[in-house]
Design a protein around this motif. Structure first.
Motif, PDB file in Angstrom:
ATOM      1  N   ASN A  60       0.823  -1.213   0.000  1.00 54.13           N
ATOM      2  CA  ASN A  60       0.000   0.000   0.000  1.00 54.13           C
ATOM      3  C   ASN A  60       0.853   1.259   0.000  1.00 54.13           C
ATOM      4  O   ASN A  60       0.594   2.195  -0.755  1.00 54.13           O
ATOM      5  N   ALA A  61       1.863   1.267   0.860  1.00 50.36           N
ATOM      6  CA  ALA A  61       2.719   2.455   0.942  1.00 50.36           C
ATOM      7  C   ALA A  61       3.435   2.679  -0.383  1.00 50.36           C
ATOM      8  O   ALA A  61       3.634   3.823  -0.810  1.00 50.36           O
ATOM      9  N   MET A  62       3.771   1.594  -1.057  1.00 50.64           N
ATOM     10  CA  MET A  62       4.439   1.705  -2.361  1.00 50.64           C
ATOM     11  C   MET A  62       3.532   2.404  -3.376  1.00 50.64           C
ATOM     12  O   MET A  62       3.957   3.309  -4.085  1.00 50.64           O
ATOM     13  N   GLN A  63       2.271   1.979  -3.411  1.00 50.35           N
ATOM     14  CA  GLN A  63       1.341   2.601  -4.369  1.00 50.35           C
ATOM     15  C   GLN A  63       1.166   4.089  -4.066  1.00 50.35           C
ATOM     16  O   GLN A  63       1.141   4.924  -4.975  1.00 50.35           O
ATOM     17  N   THR A  64       1.046   4.394  -2.785  1.00 51.33           N
ATOM     18  CA  THR A  64       0.857   5.797  -2.408  1.00 51.33           C
ATOM     19  C   THR A  64       2.095   6.620  -2.753  1.00 51.33           C
ATOM     20  O   THR A  64       1.985   7.713  -3.309  1.00 51.33           O
ATOM     21  N   ALA A  65       3.275   6.086  -2.428  1.00 55.30           N
ATOM     22  CA  ALA A  65       4.517   6.825  -2.725  1.00 55.30           C
ATOM     23  C   ALA A  65       4.651   7.048  -4.229  1.00 55.30           C
ATOM     24  O   ALA A  65       5.050   8.125  -4.682  1.00 55.30           O
ATOM     25  N   ALA A  66       4.286   6.020  -5.010  1.00 55.18           N
ATOM     26  CA  ALA A  66       4.383   6.160  -6.472  1.00 55.18           C
ATOM     27  C   ALA A  66       3.435   7.242  -6.970  1.00 55.18           C
ATOM     28  O   ALA A  66       3.796   8.050  -7.839  1.00 55.18           O
ATOM     29  N   LEU A  67       2.225   7.296  -6.407  1.00 56.57           N
ATOM     30  CA  LEU A  67       1.265   8.341  -6.801  1.00 56.57           C
ATOM     31  C   LEU A  67       1.810   9.723  -6.468  1.00 56.57           C
ATOM     32  O   LEU A  67       1.751  10.641  -7.285  1.00 56.57           O
ATOM     33  N   VAL A  68       2.362   9.853  -5.260  1.00 57.24           N
ATOM     34  CA  VAL A  68       2.890  11.155  -4.831  1.00 57.24           C
ATOM     35  C   VAL A  68       4.035  11.593  -5.751  1.00 57.24           C
ATOM     36  O   VAL A  68       4.055  12.725  -6.255  1.00 57.24           O
ATOM     37  N   LEU A  69       4.972  10.687  -5.983  1.00 56.98           N
ATOM     38  CA  LEU A  69       6.157  11.069  -6.752  1.00 56.98           C
ATOM     39  C   LEU A  69       5.809  11.410  -8.196  1.00 56.98           C
ATOM     40  O   LEU A  69       6.288  12.399  -8.748  1.00 56.98           O
ATOM     41  N   SER A  70       4.948  10.591  -8.808  1.00 60.05           N
ATOM     42  CA  SER A  70       4.642  10.865 -10.211  1.00 60.05           C
ATOM     43  C   SER A  70       3.832  12.153 -10.341  1.00 60.05           C
ATOM     44  O   SER A  70       4.039  12.949 -11.250  1.00 60.05           O
ATOM     45  N   ARG A  71       2.924  12.376  -9.392  1.00 58.12           N
ATOM     46  CA  ARG A  71       2.123  13.601  -9.441  1.00 58.12           C
ATOM     47  C   ARG A  71       2.993  14.852  -9.194  1.00 58.12           C
ATOM     48  O   ARG A  71       2.854  15.861  -9.882  1.00 58.12           O
ATOM     49  N   LEU A  72       3.910  14.748  -8.222  1.00 57.23           N
ATOM     50  CA  LEU A  72       4.774  15.901  -7.931  1.00 57.23           C
ATOM     51  C   LEU A  72       5.673  16.225  -9.118  1.00 57.23           C
ATOM     52  O   LEU A  72       5.932  17.389  -9.417  1.00 57.23           O
ATOM     53  N   ARG A  73       6.126  15.182  -9.787  1.00 57.60           N
ATOM     54  CA  ARG A  73       6.961  15.410 -10.966  1.00 57.60           C
ATOM     55  C   ARG A  73       6.167  16.205 -12.015  1.00 57.60           C
ATOM     56  O   ARG A  73       6.668  17.161 -12.598  1.00 57.60           O
ATOM     57  N   GLU A  74       4.912  15.808 -12.215  1.00 61.36           N
ATOM     58  CA  GLU A  74       4.081  16.520 -13.190  1.00 61.36           C
ATOM     59  C   GLU A  74       3.803  17.952 -12.743  1.00 61.36           C
ATOM     60  O   GLU A  74       3.796  18.875 -13.546  1.00 61.36           O
ATOM     61  N   SER A 115      -2.378  19.553  -2.942  1.00 57.78           N
ATOM     62  CA  SER A 115      -3.225  18.873  -3.927  1.00 57.78           C
ATOM     63  C   SER A 115      -2.680  17.477  -4.230  1.00 57.78           C
ATOM     64  O   SER A 115      -3.432  16.532  -4.462  1.00 57.78           O
ATOM     65  N   THR A 116      -1.356  17.331  -4.182  1.00 59.72           N
ATOM     66  CA  THR A 116      -0.760  16.014  -4.427  1.00 59.72           C
ATOM     67  C   THR A 116      -1.101  15.039  -3.300  1.00 59.72           C
ATOM     68  O   THR A 116      -1.478  13.885  -3.551  1.00 59.72           O
ATOM     69  N   LEU A 117      -0.998  15.504  -2.058  1.00 53.34           N
ATOM     70  CA  LEU A 117      -1.309  14.620  -0.926  1.00 53.34           C
ATOM     71  C   LEU A 117      -2.771  14.181  -0.984  1.00 53.34           C
ATOM     72  O   LEU A 117      -3.110  13.021  -0.769  1.00 53.34           O
ATOM     73  N   ARG A 118      -3.627  15.125  -1.307  1.00 48.82           N
ATOM     74  CA  ARG A 118      -5.059  14.822  -1.407  1.00 48.82           C
ATOM     75  C   ARG A 118      -5.299  13.753  -2.479  1.00 48.82           C
ATOM     76  O   ARG A 118      -5.987  12.760  -2.253  1.00 48.82           O
ATOM     77  N   TYR A 119      -4.691  13.980  -3.633  1.00 48.20           N
ATOM     78  CA  TYR A 119      -4.838  13.056  -4.767  1.00 48.20           C
ATOM     79  C   TYR A 119      -4.346  11.653  -4.390  1.00 48.20           C
ATOM     80  O   TYR A 119      -4.967  10.652  -4.725  1.00 48.20           O
ATOM     81  N   ALA A 120      -3.225  11.609  -3.654  1.00 51.54           N
ATOM     82  CA  ALA A 120      -2.622  10.310  -3.343  1.00 51.54           C
ATOM     83  C   ALA A 120      -3.366   9.578  -2.234  1.00 51.54           C
ATOM     84  O   ALA A 120      -3.337   8.347  -2.175  1.00 51.54           O
ATOM     85  N   LEU A 121      -4.049  10.321  -1.366  1.00 50.41           N
ATOM     86  CA  LEU A 121      -4.692   9.657  -0.220  1.00 50.41           C
ATOM     87  C   LEU A 121      -6.154   9.296  -0.480  1.00 50.41           C
ATOM     88  O   LEU A 121      -6.729   8.491   0.262  1.00 50.41           O
ATOM     89  N   ILE A 122      -6.731   9.862  -1.520  1.00 52.78           N
ATOM     90  CA  ILE A 122      -8.146   9.561  -1.790  1.00 52.78           C
ATOM     91  C   ILE A 122      -8.397   8.061  -2.017  1.00 52.78           C
ATOM     92  O   ILE A 122      -9.352   7.508  -1.459  1.00 52.78           O
ATOM     93  N   PRO A 123      -7.543   7.354  -2.781  1.00 50.48           N
ATOM     94  CA  PRO A 123      -7.796   5.911  -2.942  1.00 50.48           C
ATOM     95  C   PRO A 123      -7.828   5.166  -1.605  1.00 50.48           C
ATOM     96  O   PRO A 123      -8.673   4.273  -1.400  1.00 50.48           O
ATOM     97  N   ALA A 124      -6.934   5.523  -0.695  1.00 49.83           N
ATOM     98  CA  ALA A 124      -6.899   4.839   0.605  1.00 49.83           C
ATOM     99  C   ALA A 124      -8.173   5.132   1.401  1.00 49.83           C
ATOM    100  O   ALA A 124      -8.755   4.228   2.022  1.00 49.83           O
TER     101      ALA A 124
END
Lengths: 257, 225
Positions: free
Chosen positions: A133-147, A176-185
């Motif tokens: 789970n933490a892996m998926q969240t970290a991946a969402l955060v990193l890819s979104r922040l890069r964008e 906005s990135t944290l929000r985006y990454a935590l909504i699935p959880a």
């Protein structure tokens, strides 16, 4: 536990269901027959291998072996999540730190308080769920922040040009990135049991545990995953921020993946 | 002549590309200086060095005789404001945008800033989403002025605007220069440089070609560049 577990002969019988799948894709000319067979064989080999490793860990290495195994999972998770954010400086290192801290903090609290047992057969599967789970969240955060760093450069530099420090200049994108990454959880926590029977609970029920007992475990796991996701997201975002800006509060160039 | 900025043999190299090549100039206090030249000449690169959004790879930039790295970078950026090429609004309401760099800005002060850039104070409550390009660029200019900079940098700030909006923004630059503010603007438009600036710096392929009063700079004497 007196649940009936399939024998090896039973496993072989279930392989007939793979044939059903192959027949469907072959009759429909989907060109996937070979992929289905390879996937089925690969899954069996992987599971046998992991079963053997777990058996070894459970019988011979005890808790140190379990922690070593978890550490290996964290490293692999860091590689996978880091790859999703290629172009972001130090992405792999950041993802590994985020997953590692998220896992260690949540699992550590539950083990230290005795909520879950300090046993290899508990630490490995529960830890594995947290790492995934933490892996998926970290991946969402990193890819979104890069964008964000790439597409919102004019807005970020407009704030920097007004004398705002890097952290403040990036704050709206951070939030906005944290929000985006935590909504699935949050969403999967909200619908748990309604549209899905989650892994830990399913496993316990299959093993013959009373459903009302099994859900206690699941509730603990869900809460743990929420905390692990939040911690992993926050750490990934904060470390990314440090990697994205230099000492003079300038946004670095983010390479195109 | 009192120099606000002094560039000493300033170079910027990115990878194999030499974006600025040993440029040495002085920018006079209270002047309006236009950085002109063809695309890719290094004009924006030079401008961004002045508030440290960019960093030279060779030479140094001085502000009032002190190297820029000796200043606190955040304080420096408040002294040296920058208006970018495309207007970028940061919040949903004009008043909030004006407060991004200075949260304690009162409504009266905000209204005066709008007046300074030629916009009515009734615009304070307007949503930023509905502004025209010219209005948005002037709000960005007012937002920069809100932090009371001593120098204003403008990077092709009218290139995305229609002629009427361009004239309005140019009028603001002229007034700021007349009020004694040091203004440095990047322009690819020779006619605009002649209209607004009193000094011009001509760059070509990263090299300084000419520097002097607008009337004496040969590059600006044609009809268009």
């Amino acid at each position: 536990m007196n649940a009936q577990v399939p024998s090896w002969a039973g496993v072989a019988t279930s392989a007939a269901l793979v044939v059903v799948c192959v027949l469907v894709v072959w009759r429909q000319r989907l060109g996937l027959s070979r992929d289905v067979l390879v996937a089925a064989v690969q899954a069996a080999i992987q599971l046998v291998a992991i079963g053997a490793v777990l058996l070894l860990l459970f019988r011979h290495t005890g808790l140190p072996g379990a922690i070593g195994w978890l550490a290996l999972m964290v490293v692999i998770a860091g590689q996978v999540a880091g790859r999703r954010a290629r172009g972001l400086p130090q992405a792999t290192w950041i993802a590994t730190a985020a997953v590692g801290v998220g896992t260690a903090a949540t699992l550590g609290v539950l083990l230290a308080t005795g909520v879950i047992a300090i046993e290899t057969r508990v630490v490995i599967p529960v830890g594995g769920m947290v790492v995934a789970n933490a892996m998926q969240t970290a991946a969402l955060v990193l890819s979104r922040l890069r964008e964000e760093a790439r597409t919102a450069r004019p807005a970020i530099e407009a704030r920097l040009a007004l004398g705002l420090p890097a952290r403040e200049a990036f704050a709206p994108h951070h939030r906005s990135t944290l929000r985006y990454a935590l909504i699935p959880a949050v969403d999967s926590t909200r619908v748990v049991g309604l549209i899905s029977l989650p892994g830990a609970m399913t496993g316990l029920i299959l093993a013959g545990v009373d459903p009302l007992t099994a859900i206690r475990y699941q509730i603990v796991v869900m809460y743990m995953l929420l905390a692990a996701d939040a911690l992993a997201a926050l750490i990934a975002a904060r470390l990314s921020e440090r990697a994205l800006f230099d000492q003079a509060h300038r946004l670095r160039q983010v390479a195109t993946p | 002549m009192v120099a606000v900025f002094t560039l000493e043999e300033v170079s910027v190299r990115r990878g194999q590309a030499l974006l600025l090549d040993s440029v040495g100039i002085e920018i006079r206090a209270g002047s309006c200086t236009a950085l002109v030249g063809p695309s890719g000449a290094g004009k924006s690169t030079l401008l961004r060095l002045l508030n440290r959004l960019g960093e030279p790879t060779g030479g140094r930039v001085l502000l009032h005789g002190r190297p820029l790295p000796e200043f606190d970078v955040l304080a420096l950026r408040r002294r040296v404001g920058l208006v970018a090429q495309a207007p970028t609004l940061l919040t949903e309401r004009v008043l909030d945008d004006l407060r991004v760099g200075r949260q304690e800005l009162t409504e009266d002060e905000a209204a005066k800033l709008l007046e300074r850039v030629g916009l009515p104070d009734s615009m304070l409550e307007r949503p930023t989403a509905g502004l025209s390009g010219g209005e948005a660029q002037r709000v960005c200019l007012a937002r920069t002025l809100a932090v009371k900079p001593e120098v204003l940098l403008a990077d092709e700030s009218t290139s995305a605007l229609d002629p009427a909006s361009t004239a309005a923004v140019e009028a603001v630059f002229k007034q700021l220069a007349a009020d004694g503010m040091t203004v440095v603007l990047v322009s690819h438009d020779a006619a605009q440089a002649r209209r607004i600036a009193d000094e011009a710096v001509v760059l070509t392929a990263g090299r300084l070609v000419e520097h002097g009063p607008v009337a004496q700079v040969a590059y600006l004497q044609g009809d268009a560049v």
